[in-house]
Design a protein around this motif. Structure first.
Motif, PDB file in Angstrom:
ATOM      1  N   SER A 147      74.165  59.742  25.264  1.00  0.00           N
ATOM      2  CA  SER A 147      75.210  59.524  26.467  1.00  0.00           C
ATOM      3  C   SER A 147      76.471  59.656  25.605  1.00  0.00           C
ATOM      4  N   LYS A 186      83.657  60.899  23.611  1.00  0.00           N
ATOM      5  CA  LYS A 186      83.267  60.205  22.781  1.00  0.00           C
ATOM      6  C   LYS A 186      81.648  60.307  22.876  1.00  0.00           C
ATOM      7  N   THR A 195      83.147  60.718  34.279  1.00  0.00           N
ATOM      8  CA  THR A 195      83.580  60.091  33.274  1.00  0.00           C
ATOM      9  C   THR A 195      82.279  59.825  32.265  1.00  0.00           C
ATOM     10  N   ARG A 196      81.179  60.054  32.510  1.00  0.00           N
ATOM     11  CA  ARG A 196      80.005  59.945  31.687  1.00  0.00           C
ATOM     12  C   ARG A 196      79.246  61.369  31.803  1.00  0.00           C
ATOM     13  N   GLU A 229      80.930  59.556  26.915  1.00  0.00           N
ATOM     14  CA  GLU A 229      82.187  59.127  27.932  1.00  0.00           C
ATOM     15  C   GLU A 229      83.343  59.870  27.655  1.00  0.00           C
ATOM     16  N   TRP A 230      84.205  59.894  28.860  1.00  0.00           N
ATOM     17  CA  TRP A 230      85.248  60.532  28.823  1.00  0.00           C
ATOM     18  C   TRP A 230      86.316  59.569  28.718  1.00  0.00           C
ATOM     19  N   LEU A 231      87.189  59.544  27.658  1.00  0.00           N
ATOM     20  CA  LEU A 231      88.116  58.223  27.393  1.00  0.00           C
ATOM     21  C   LEU A 231      89.532  59.056  28.074  1.00  0.00           C
ATOM     22  N   ASN A 276      77.794  59.391  22.126  1.00  0.00           N
ATOM     23  CA  ASN A 276      77.052  58.253  21.477  1.00  0.00           C
ATOM     24  C   ASN A 276      75.768  58.460  21.084  1.00  0.00           C
ATOM     25  N   TYR A 289      91.209  63.836  29.244  1.00  0.00           N
ATOM     26  CA  TYR A 289      90.388  62.810  28.742  1.00  0.00           C
ATOM     27  C   TYR A 289      89.971  63.536  27.257  1.00  0.00           C
ATOM     28  N   GLU A 323      77.324  66.779  33.115  1.00  0.00           N
ATOM     29  CA  GLU A 323      78.017  65.845  33.341  1.00  0.00           C
ATOM     30  C   GLU A 323      77.250  64.644  34.484  1.00  0.00           C
TER      31      GLU A 323
END
Length: 678
Positions: free
Chosen positions: A430, A424, A528-529, A432-434, A426, A421, A520
């Motif tokens: 917050s 990103k 993933t967030r 997120e893992w892309l 924000n 991943y 996490e």
């Protein structure tokens, strides 16, 4: 390296990659602007902007709340120092061990560094010590066992040729490459440079007098820039790594520019290949202009000279020709156009088996790996590892294994299957893992990603396509053993403009750097967030900030945070890397020589623990399991010696010279036998 890369429009130090991210992805500073407002991101109002933004341990898990004050930091801070010496707090002592050229046999060095042959360097400690780990001799767990006997395994990031070769004496050369002779390089000289790279595995033990020394052991060995290695994971056998040496794409020779490191939960060592692209060159042209494939161009492979001109050895054969990655044969198995694609990976090394072959684990991605840091290994849960891409405007990554961890059977195969991943960040705090997974989102064959191998060989381009957040040189990472938060140093980025600032990278022309951290979702490292904040904004007293503790002071100001490590008590050790061209100059003069500090991640209390001699970088830190002996590396002391002074026989450091400065390891102990840092 002005003598190597002249007249570039940006700052490069000691082989830093040429910045190559031309994507339109948001800078971290743009995110910060959205969160805090552009006015708040300007340098003069940094403190006000960060109110309510840099936390002091808010929303920590219940386990951490029970120890809300965090670990004890009990030493008296040392002052900033521009002096050519090692300084540690009152009540501490320092020993220097394993400088470059120390024989792995445990016998005294019979020759000076300049007199050593290539073969002798291959049997001795390498150059430019960096990340390292102490493996207790029992070999059961990464951090458990003997505190007086074990293997010290350490990376050797790069070399300074003028310190390596006797013929360099009296030459007016800086820290770049050796000049060509009769249009080429000498084979043994180039081979010696290749052998000074890589990793050292050396057994050390504490004697009855308390001093540490090398201990003879058949497992002592060197991994060099020429050691045969396996390629594992999705890229194994891929068309993009097939070469004349390995037509089936399963093997490669050597590992280069290993900076930080990693230690697996199954007790092996990971070497991370960082600024490797500059060792190669590609002369392919179309219409008299460079014509590089994306696997080269996005990573900054030079079109002129390579970093050390290894491809230009006079009469050199295959072992040197591989550093010219131009297209010269009928297909990839007839030349070395793909050789560079077999670099930029994480290399797993088994320190316990001298007959084992190092393995490049390609699932962890191809980029300028600063190191690898693991989340806590839990039975029945995936293995999670984090890594930064240490170049300006690059990204932070996370790997989550497909198979769960089982301590009884865990091995490197866990790193061959899973999801990589990219982060990103924000503006609302917050993140997120892309996922970098072929076939998902824009990572399709139509967009140039025909399979997972192409995604991983082109990790940066895949991250570009997903819209990841461009960061200020992500370097070392560390995971707090008390609450699981992940910390990363963002060393600096003087190329960021005021229009490019964002929440995670809140400075234009960022000379000083910062430390970011995140938690996490649900304290699950495979999530993933995440939620993020800034732990520290480095800089002078008037323009800096640390979580819960206001501005930095004379006892703890720092610039360019780089090395990062948590001890078992939860102390955060922070090392600095002010570049050779900036040390004791301009706005960075006030910070003195590079240093190491100790921080309490809960309260933000931070104190300076060590300052080093002239020209060096403080890097690599670990303790014995009892935390009563600490090992710290000093890399490239004397590197700020000018070409003119070198030609005149003057070196600007007295640290382990004998005429030539040597990288070495410090052994630090507390005089009362206590735990380091208390």
């Amino acid at each position: 390296m002005p003598d190597t890369l002249p007249n570039l429009p940006y700052d490069l130090e000691a082989g830093d990659e040429i910045p190559s991210n031309t994507s339109a992805n948001p800078h971290f500073t743009e995110i910060a602007e959205a969160r805090l407002g552009r006015r708040g991101m300007l340098m003069g109002s940094l403190g006000a902007a960060l109110t309510g933004f840099i936390g002091a341990g808010a929303a920590r898990p219940a386990a951490a709340q029970g120890a809300a004050q965090g670990p004890v930091i009990g030493f008296k801070p040392v002052p900033i120092s521009p002096n050519d010496t090692v300084v540690v707090p009152e009540g501490y002592s320092v020993q220097v061990i394993i400088p470059q050229g120390t024989p792995l046999s445990g016998q005294p060095a019979g020759k000076s560094l300049g007199e050593m042959t290539a073969a002798e360097q291959a049997a001795a400690v390498g150059a430019h010590h960096d990340g390292m780990h102490f493996f207790p001799i029992e070999g059961r767990e990464p951090d458990q066992g003997s505190s007086s006997d074990g293997f010290l395994v350490l990376n050797h990031e790069y070399i300074e040729p003028r310190f390596l070769h006797a013929r360099a004496a009296g030459m007016s050369i800086g820290s770049g490459r050796m000049p060509l002779v009769d249009g080429g390089r000498d084979a043994d000289e180039a081979r010696k440079e290749i052998n000074a790279h890589g990793v050292s595995i050396v057994r050390i033990a504490r004697g009855a007098d308390g001093a540490w020394a090398v201990k003879a052991d058949p497992r002592n060995r060197r991994i060099t820039g020429a050691t045969p290695m396996e390629i594992a994971g999705p890229v194994r056998g891929h068309a993009l790594v097939r070469t004349q040496y390995s037509p089936d794409g399963t093997r490669v020779r050597g590992t280069l520019n290993n900076c930080a490191h990693g230690v697996t939960p199954w007790n092996t060592y990971l070497a991370a290949e960082e600024n490797w692209a500059g060792y190669f060159r590609n002369e392919d042209q179309q219409d008299q202009k460079p014509n590089l494939p994306r696997e080269h161009a996005r990573y900054g492979v030079p079109t002129g000279q390579g970093r050390y001109n290894w491809d230009q050895v006079r009469g050199g054969g295959d072992e040197f020709a591989r550093f010219n990655v131009s297209t010269t044969g009928a297909d990839a198995t007839q030349d070395y156009r793909n050789e560079v694609n077999a670099f930029g990976w994480v290399v797993e090394i088994d320190p316990w088996n001298p007959d084992s072959t190092p393995v490049k684990r390609t699932s962890l991605g191809r980029f300028a790996h600063e190191g690898v840091v693991f989340g806590p290994a839990r039975e029945g849960r995936p293995v999670v590892a984090y890594a930064g891409d240490d170049s300006v405007n690059e990204y932070i990554y996370k790997f989550v294994s497909a198979r769960p961890f089982a301590r009884a059977t865990a091995n490197g195969g866990l790193l061959d299957e899973g999801t990589l991943y990219v982060a990103k960040f924000n503006a609302d705090g917050s993140g997120e893992w892309l996922p970098l997974v072929q076939g998902q989102g824009p990572l399709t064959a139509a967009n140039g990603f025909a399979d997972q191998g192409e995604v991983l060989v082109n990790t940066r381009l895949a991250a570009d396509a997903l819209g990841a957040t461009r960061m200020d040189r992500p370097e070392w990472g560390a995971v707090d053993p008390r609450d699981g938060r992940v910390y990363f140093t963002l060393t600096n980025n003087t190329r960021r403009t005021a229009e490019q600032v964002d929440a995670a990278n809140p400075r234009a022309r960022n000379q000083f750097g910062q430390i970011i951290r995140w938690r996490e979702a649900n304290d699950d490292h495979a999530a993933t967030r995440f939620a993020w904040d800034l732990f520290l904004i480095a800089g002078p007293e008037s323009d800096s900030r640390v979580a819960g503790n206001g501005n930095l002071t004379a006892d703890n100001i720092l610039a360019c945070p780089d090395g990062l490590w948590f001890d078992a008590d939860g102390r955060l050790w922070i090392q600095t890397d002010i570049g050779e061209g900036q040390q004791l100059r301009g706005d960075l003069a006030t910070f003195g020589n590079n240093a190491m500090l100790c921080a309490n991640p809960i309260t933000g209390e931070t104190r300076r623990f060590l300052t080093g001699p002239n020209g060096q970088e403080v890097t690599g830190v670990v303790t014995t399991p009892d935390r009563r002996t600490m090992f710290v590396n000093l890399q490239h002391p004397g590197a700020t010696t000018s070409a003119a002074d070198w030609a005149a026989g003057k070196v600007n450091t007295s640290f382990l010279t004998g005429g030539v400065p040597l990288s070495a390891t410090l052994v630090i102990t507390k005089n009362d036998g206590g735990i380091i840092g208390t």
